[in-house]
Design an enzyme around this catalytic site. Sequence first.
Site, short mmCIF file in Angstrom:
data_model
loop_
_atom_site.label_atom_id
_atom_site.label_comp_id
_atom_site.label_asym_id
_atom_site.label_seq_id
_atom_site.Cartn_x
_atom_site.Cartn_y
_atom_site.Cartn_z
N TYR A 1 0.86 -1.18 0.00
CA TYR A 1 0.00 0.00 0.00
C TYR A 1 0.90 1.23 0.00
CZ TYR A 1 -3.09 3.73 1.44
OH TYR A 1 -3.78 4.92 1.47
N GLU B 1 -2.97 7.49 -4.45
CA GLU B 1 -2.99 6.26 -3.66
C GLU B 1 -2.93 5.06 -4.59
OE1 GLU B 1 -6.80 4.71 -1.99
OE2 GLU B 1 -5.79 4.91 -0.05
#
Length: 376
Positions: free
Chosen positions: A101, A185
């Site tokens: 992530y 992101e």
Amino acid sequence: MDLYEHQARQLLADHGVLVPRAEVTDSADRARELARALGGRVVVKAQVKTGGRGKAGGVVLAADPPAAERAARRILGMDLKGHTVRTVMLAEPVGIEEEFYVSYVLDRAAGGFLAIASAEGGMDIEEVAASRPEAVARIPVDPAEGVTPAKAAAIAAAAGLPPQTVDTLVRLWQVLVREDALLVEVNPLVRTTDGRIVALDGKVTLDDNARFRHARWGAADGEHDDPLEAAAAAKGLHYVRLDGEVGVIGNGAGLVMSTLDAVAGCGARPADFLDIGGGASATVMADGLDIVLSDPAVRAVLVNVFGGITACDAVADGILQAVDRVRLTKPLVVRLDGNNAARGRALLDARAHPLVQQVPTMDGAARRAADLATAG
Ligand code: GDP
Ligand code: MN
């Protein structure tokens, strides 16, 4: 403005981040042809501006073109968290070795940016952060220094990402800066079975204040998926639809925010945020009321105005104009204070509309509107 995954993916690719080959379509028949062109096996992904598509059935691995067509047929038109799927992206599947992530996000409180990274990507990062906070690294990024290779190496080390990801971490920062993004992101960023670092998903939020520098997004669709938001934007109103039952209108973002809190504090839920701004004219007030009243979820409307530049008599005039224009079927609670409040109150009193009532204080008005909206 949030971008769709396929748009975000394009931006990442523009800055040298590896992304799988992909195509977008709104037709299941076409999905079959595109799958064939992409080599047969594809991942079919719903294009909606919300996360968690995988869990909700919006991401499907299809073994061959007919399976891709079936998946596309099933996903197109699907409702994912209130977003209707109008297009799907077909992507070349990637063999995943590890999922990470990575995000860069504006941290308003700190006056800087924050790099958030974890070696436990793929799933819900909020869940990881809640259950194992030590698995998520949060590193401040000084906007003037940015993410240099040394900084990227520090982020990777803190999060337990392999050194191979450093180049991608630098490029993702360049996406943020050069595209005027508030959020970049990637979840998951993966190490593939053949050793490459590839972005399998992408979410980018652009800063609307910098829109003029990015003409390519001018006609981006779905910006106002909500028809009321679109209608409000067309009239130049700052309106955001929420999911409650008390319509809220006020002047000044701060006052409107406090009004939302006051309504919530009374056990009701605001149906919208609508700031008619400083110096609002009667027309702006009337337009705003039109929009709020046309939301079927609204059961009562709270108008909270503290007149500074805005004169309360102009607001009252706008309310009366709107009441003439639309057939008022929902109660309206009005709190007027500040500049010309006495004149404004007198105008409303003189009209004595049965559905319009005045309450002199903000808390009292919130209480009344909340009671009206939740009664029965
Ligand atoms: P999200 O659920 O909306 O975040 O959608 P994602 O694009 O992140 O996809 C959800 C999950 O599907 C990812 O975490 C991956 O595990 C998986 N996935 C997506 N693309 C691929 C792919 O090309 N190959 C494989 N094996 N899995 C994929
Ligand atoms: Mn994802």
